[in-house]
Structure formats: C-alpha cells, structure tokens
Scaffold this motif. Structure first.
Motif, PDB file in Angstrom:
ATOM      1  N   SER A  56       0.819  -1.211   0.000  1.00  0.00           N
ATOM      2  CA  SER A  56       0.000   0.000   0.000  1.00  0.00           C
ATOM      3  C   SER A  56       0.858   1.268   0.000  1.00  0.00           C
ATOM      4  O   SER A  56       0.417   2.308  -0.496  1.00  0.00           O
ATOM      5  CB  SER A  56      -0.988  -0.008   1.168  1.00  0.00           C
ATOM      6  N   ALA A  57       2.068   1.200   0.527  1.00  0.00           N
ATOM      7  CA  ALA A  57       2.955   2.370   0.470  1.00  0.00           C
ATOM      8  C   ALA A  57       3.305   2.677  -0.991  1.00  0.00           C
ATOM      9  O   ALA A  57       3.383   3.841  -1.409  1.00  0.00           O
ATOM     10  CB  ALA A  57       4.225   2.117   1.279  1.00  0.00           C
ATOM     11  N   MET A  59       1.392   1.829  -3.521  1.00  0.00           N
ATOM     12  CA  MET A  59       0.139   2.304  -4.114  1.00  0.00           C
ATOM     13  C   MET A  59      -0.019   3.805  -3.855  1.00  0.00           C
ATOM     14  O   MET A  59      -0.489   4.557  -4.729  1.00  0.00           O
ATOM     15  CB  MET A  59      -1.008   1.523  -3.463  1.00  0.00           C
ATOM     16  N   ARG A  88      -1.820  -7.937  -6.645  1.00  0.00           N
ATOM     17  CA  ARG A  88      -2.829  -8.073  -5.578  1.00  0.00           C
ATOM     18  C   ARG A  88      -3.278  -6.729  -5.016  1.00  0.00           C
ATOM     19  O   ARG A  88      -4.468  -6.485  -4.840  1.00  0.00           O
ATOM     20  CB  ARG A  88      -2.235  -8.945  -4.454  1.00  0.00           C
ATOM     21  N   ILE A  89      -2.339  -5.837  -4.741  1.00  0.00           N
ATOM     22  CA  ILE A  89      -2.710  -4.570  -4.097  1.00  0.00           C
ATOM     23  C   ILE A  89      -3.552  -3.697  -5.037  1.00  0.00           C
ATOM     24  O   ILE A  89      -4.456  -2.986  -4.592  1.00  0.00           O
ATOM     25  CB  ILE A  89      -1.448  -3.816  -3.580  1.00  0.00           C
ATOM     26  N   LEU A  92      -7.014  -5.309  -4.752  1.00  0.00           N
ATOM     27  CA  LEU A  92      -7.637  -5.073  -3.442  1.00  0.00           C
ATOM     28  C   LEU A  92      -8.109  -3.628  -3.297  1.00  0.00           C
ATOM     29  O   LEU A  92      -9.148  -3.358  -2.710  1.00  0.00           O
ATOM     30  CB  LEU A  92      -6.643  -5.385  -2.310  1.00  0.00           C
ATOM     31  N   THR A  93      -7.331  -2.716  -3.803  1.00  0.00           N
ATOM     32  CA  THR A  93      -7.696  -1.296  -3.678  1.00  0.00           C
ATOM     33  C   THR A  93      -8.658  -0.849  -4.779  1.00  0.00           C
ATOM     34  O   THR A  93      -9.167   0.260  -4.731  1.00  0.00           O
ATOM     35  CB  THR A  93      -6.440  -0.400  -3.758  1.00  0.00           C
ATOM     36  N   LYS A  94      -8.879  -1.737  -5.755  1.00  0.00           N
ATOM     37  CA  LYS A  94      -9.722  -1.446  -6.934  1.00  0.00           C
ATOM     38  C   LYS A  94      -9.170  -0.261  -7.738  1.00  0.00           C
ATOM     39  O   LYS A  94      -9.902   0.400  -8.468  1.00  0.00           O
ATOM     40  CB  LYS A  94     -11.182  -1.171  -6.546  1.00  0.00           C
ATOM     41  N   PHE A  95      -7.882  -0.011  -7.604  1.00  0.00           N
ATOM     42  CA  PHE A  95      -7.297   1.054  -8.423  1.00  0.00           C
ATOM     43  C   PHE A  95      -7.093   0.607  -9.865  1.00  0.00           C
ATOM     44  O   PHE A  95      -6.761   1.417 -10.726  1.00  0.00           O
ATOM     45  CB  PHE A  95      -5.994   1.577  -7.809  1.00  0.00           C
TER      46      PHE A  95
ATOM     47  N   LEU B 185      -9.809  -1.863  -0.506  1.00  0.00           N
ATOM     48  CA  LEU B 185      -8.866  -1.657   0.586  1.00  0.00           C
ATOM     49  C   LEU B 185      -8.450  -0.188   0.581  1.00  0.00           C
ATOM     50  O   LEU B 185      -8.052   0.349  -0.449  1.00  0.00           O
ATOM     51  CB  LEU B 185      -7.631  -2.535   0.382  1.00  0.00           C
ATOM     52  N   ILE B 371       1.897   6.329   4.723  1.00  0.00           N
ATOM     53  CA  ILE B 371       0.723   6.882   4.063  1.00  0.00           C
ATOM     54  C   ILE B 371       0.026   7.858   5.016  1.00  0.00           C
ATOM     55  O   ILE B 371      -0.738   7.446   5.881  1.00  0.00           O
ATOM     56  CB  ILE B 371      -0.253   5.776   3.637  1.00  0.00           C
ATOM     57  N   TRP B 379      -7.303   8.826  -1.948  1.00  0.00           N
ATOM     58  CA  TRP B 379      -7.786   7.534  -2.453  1.00  0.00           C
ATOM     59  C   TRP B 379      -9.312   7.580  -2.558  1.00  0.00           C
ATOM     60  O   TRP B 379      -9.905   7.155  -3.543  1.00  0.00           O
ATOM     61  CB  TRP B 379      -7.372   6.378  -1.525  1.00  0.00           C
ATOM     62  N   HIS B 383     -11.876   7.536  -5.988  1.00  0.00           N
ATOM     63  CA  HIS B 383     -12.978   6.577  -6.170  1.00  0.00           C
ATOM     64  C   HIS B 383     -14.323   7.308  -6.289  1.00  0.00           C
ATOM     65  O   HIS B 383     -15.176   6.918  -7.089  1.00  0.00           O
ATOM     66  CB  HIS B 383     -13.009   5.577  -5.013  1.00  0.00           C
TER      67      HIS B 383
END
Lengths: 115, 397
Positions: A56-57, A59, A88-89, A92-95, B185, B371, B379, B383
């Motif tokens: 996540s960092a 991301m 995966r990240i 998971l984040t749907k980015f 997430l 973060i 984020w 979205h």
C-alpha cells in the motif's frame, strides 16, 4: 487551398520498476517521480510488468503521481504487473478501475496519446 | 464537490471520533472539495460542537441509541443535498443495543435509495468480531442470532456503491462470503505529519501506556496484573502504568471499578478523556505502548499513533494485528492474550533491550509515515470521482 502542417510532440516519461516496490523503496520512487512532475512533466507510463511485490505504500506513490499528473492536465497509465504478488494490491484497492492499466508499454504509449 | 460525512466527531466521545477529526481536517483542504458537511451525533444536554473550520459544516443529525437514526440521516442528507455521502462507521457506531445498532446500519442503504452515491468506511466486519467480548453476545444463542442479523446488515451495508475496509483480509472475506465486488482496501493512514522520532535509550521511568476506550475487548485487568509482576521483577526501577482514555460506551463505569479493585497498586495513572492537544504528550512520554486487547474489532488507530510517535508496541497475538503488521510494515513484541506473565515478559523483552526498542520504534515510525491520512483522503476522492463520472455517463444527455 491552404495547407497547414504542424507537429505535436507529447513527452512521456516511461518509468520501469522491478523487484520490490514497498515501504522501503517507495520514498525513492516518490522523490524521482515528484521531481519529474515539478519539472513540468505530466504524462507518465509506469511499467510495473517485472515487479515482484507491491504494497500500500507503493500504491500511495502511484496515487500521488496520478493526482499530480491530472492536476497538471496529464495522466498516468500502468503496465500491469505479471506477478500476482504485485497485482494483488491493485485489485484489493480497486485502483485497476481508477488507473488505465494495459498489458505492455506500446499499448500504454497509445493510451497516453489518447488522453 | 460537496461531501456529507456521517460520523461521530469530537467532542462527541463515540468511537471513531478522532479518525473523523483528522480525516475531515485533510479533506476540507483538498482543492476539489467545496464543502464537507458533517452529519454527527447529538451531544448531551449542555454540550455543543465548536465552531467548525473553514469549508466544514456540522449538523447534529442522529442520536446514539435512537431507533430512528437511519431515517433521520436520510432526511438530513436530502436537506443538504451533497454530491456524495461517506459513512465513517463500525458495528456499534449508532447504538450499544442490537436493534438500534442494526437499524442504524441501514442508513447507507436508505441514503443510496434516495439517489445519492454512498461510500462506507467500515472499520470492522462482523466476521472477525468476538461478539461476546465486544459486548454484543450475552450467550451462545444470542450470539448466533446477532451473527445472523449481522450477516443481513452486512449485506445492507454492501448495497452501498463502495465499502472501504482497512485490512486486506477483510476485502477477501467480504468478497468470498457475500460475492461483493464493491469492496476496496483503503489504508487507515497516519493522523498527522509525524515529528522526528525521539528516543531515550535510558529513560528514568519505565512508563507503560495503554490508550483507548476500555471495558469491552480492551481490558486493563491483565495489564495491571502484569504491572504488578514487573514491579516485583524490577525493584530498582520506577514504574508507571498510564491508562489513557475513558470507558467504552458499551461499558459505563468500568474504569471506576478498576480503580477500586486495584486501589492498592501504586503507580497507576488514570488520565480520563485525553484531549486532542494532549495526545502527542501522552504517546511521547510512554516508554512502551501496550495493547491490552482480548479480541479485536478491526484495525487499530492506536497502533498507527504509536508508530507516528515512534513508540514500541506490545501486542496480543491476535489475527488482525498480525495481519496488519505484516501488510503495513509494523512490528512489535507479542503476548498471549489474557496472560499476565506473558505480557510482563513481552514488556521485559523491550525494556531489557534498548537497541531492539529503538529499532522497532523506528520501523513503526517509518511504517506510520508511509501513508499520511491526507493521501488516504485522495484515495477516497479518486474513487468518488470515478463513481460520479459513471453516474454522469448513465444520465440521458
């Protein structure tokens, strides 16, 4: 009849990353991409194809770059990682729904031109 | 963009108030935000919300424990007519009773039915909550009934456009169990720009600190028993145990009963409610931060704060913490939950080894600054922008 011919050049920064993109390497990527943004660059292709891992960092660095590029009127296109541990990240984040994500650098370049 | 946020907010003492404070403070400063409208809980008689900062409006729109919260929230949303609505909630946000708590959780679905894009930041999920320890399961049958109802209300929450959770495992559970495709997430984020870490390798006092709202799954009995063991083991050391915070809304009177039960143990400090301006001091004065939890109901804001102030963490060996540590780069010394000797040993491992204390403090600090919450807000905004674009594309031109 009149013919006008002009040349349009779009500068694209292709940043290729490999290995682990995590809390320890993220500050370096952030610093380099923010330097490019500060220098006026606004179109980026992030080639993540050979990344082994992303967290996540990492991301957060991509999100920060996307915000900066969009603010400047540009954009960021990602080349999808091959490795599931890196992908995966993004899932998971749907980015993967926020970033344009493609299979290779050539396709990414075409996407950038369509911005 | 105008965003309504349904949440608790200081000086309300409901859970997640502090998270809301920092989240809103960063969101209001974003260039794409015109206004943040906070739909908050009513305060007790005589108390009032302070004048909000620029670009923020505070509207008391629901009451902790009331049965009509969902309807009231929908009405309030319709009155302010925002571009999108964000719920900052956990399962006990709206009440400490099953019926009122559950009915309150239908608010996101009602607001969506009213035509607004809805994002829910869900800090815990029913699947990982130990209901009996969280104050929601008086016996096995009631726990089963509560869990079944929890499944129903989880489905109601999942009817939102997006449901954000802070732990990767939660995304996977909700996708696998409910077939959800709208769970994302979103990291918890660190509350503020962290100061440079300060580390004293030889503090004159071993000050052990626990922070939070106590009485349900955060309990101090085992920690006090461990503290008594440490006092015996370290006769030449000045020890202090700081219990920073108040009773959980579900456990009124708990800390007062602890004061009476352990009145004979010297060195225990009960701070009561910790005001925002005192949080930094409470953390930086602590030698070690202990998490006296016997279960968890979600990610830990306190762990992020401990990291923010470069403190070493002594943690229960519970799934969520192990998950969070692995995923977000934190570290700590672990103890067997509800075992005082094990907790005392974990504290000793740090106290006896200043190098390890410093190394782990630094690792937690680096992870917490990874973060900042200002970026986590981005984020959400990305979205929400995507949701609004998708809606606009569906509108007939």
């Amino acid at each position: 009849m009149e013919i006008q011919i002009s040349e349009r050049v779009i500068r694209v920064q292709v940043v290729t990353l490999s290995g682990r993109f995590d809390a320890f390497s993220a500050p370096d990527v952030r610093q380099q991409t923010q330097t490019l943004l500060a220098a006026g660059e606004k179109y980026f292709v992030l080639n993540l194809r050979d990344l082994a891992f992303m967290d996540s960092a990492a991301m957060a660095v991509l999100v920060s770059l996307l915000k900066g590029a969009r603010t400047a009127g540009g954009g960021v296109t990602l080349v999808k990682p091959k490795d599931e541990n890196a992908l995966r990240i993004l899932l998971l984040t749907k980015f993967d729904r926020v970033f344009k994500m493609v299979e290779d650098v050539d396709t990414a370049m075409r996407e950038v031109i369509n911005v | 963009m105008r965003i309504a946020i349904v949440s608790t907010y200081p000086p309300s003492r409901g859970s997640l108030n502090e998270y809301a404070y920092y989240f809103v403070d960063h969101m209001r400063q974003k260039p794409e935000i015109d206004e943040v409208i906070l739909l908050v809980d009513e305060l007790p008689e005589g108390a009032a919300y302070p004048t909000p900062p620029e670009h923020v409006k505070i509207i008391p729109a629901w009451k902790f424990g009331a049965l009509d919260n969902a309807m009231r929230i929908r009405r309030a949303v319709q009155e302010v007519n925002p571009d999108a609505v964000l719920f900052n909630v956990q399962f006990a946000t709206f009440a400490d009773t099953r019926v009122a708590g559950a009915v309150g959780l239908t608010a996101p679905a009602l607001v969506k039915q009213a035509g607004y894009p809805v994002v829910v930041l869900l800090h815990n999920i029913m699947e990982t909550v130990d209901l009996s320890k969280a104050g929601f399961g008086a016996n096995v049958i009631m726990e089963r009934v509560t869990r079944t109802a929890g499944d129903m209300f989880t489905r109601a929450i999942l009817s939102a456009d997006l449901v954000a959770v802070t732990i990767p495992k939660y995304v996977e559970i909700l996708e696998a169990k409910y077939g959800a495709t709208n769970v994302i997430l979103a990291p918890h984020g660190s509350f503020q720009d962290a100061p440079p870490p300060q580390f004293d390798p030889n503090p004159s006092v071993l000050r052990i600190m626990a922070f939070g709202k106590f009485g349900t799954y955060k309990r101090v009995e085992v920690m006090i028993e461990a503290f008594k063991l440490l006092r015996e083991q370290l006769p030449g050391t000045t020890l202090e145990l700081v219990i920073a915070g108040t009773d959980s809304p579900n456990a009124a009177g708990y800390l007062e009963s602890m004061k009476q039960t352990y009145a004979d143990v010297p060195g225990i400090v009960y701070t009561g409610y910790v005001a925002e301006e005192d949080v930094a001091r409470i953390f930086t004065e602590a030698t070690i931060v202990v998490f006296p939890y016997n279960s968890t109901t979600g990610s830990s804001g306190v762990l992020h704060q401990a990291g923010n102030y470069a403190r070493p963490a002594v943690l229960p060996d519970l799934g969520d913490f192990a998950e969070l540590i692995r995923e977000e780069g934190y570290t700590g010394e672990f103890f067997v939950p509800e075992n005082a000797a094990s907790l005392a040993e974990a504290i000793r491992r740090y106290w006896d080894n200043p190098e390890k204390r410093q190394a782990d403090s630094m690792q937690n600090y680096l992870s917490s600054v990874g973060i900042p919450i200002s970026e986590v807000v981005d984020w959400y905004l990305l979205h929400i922008e995507r949701l609004l674009e998708a809606r606009a594309a569906k509108q007939p031109s």
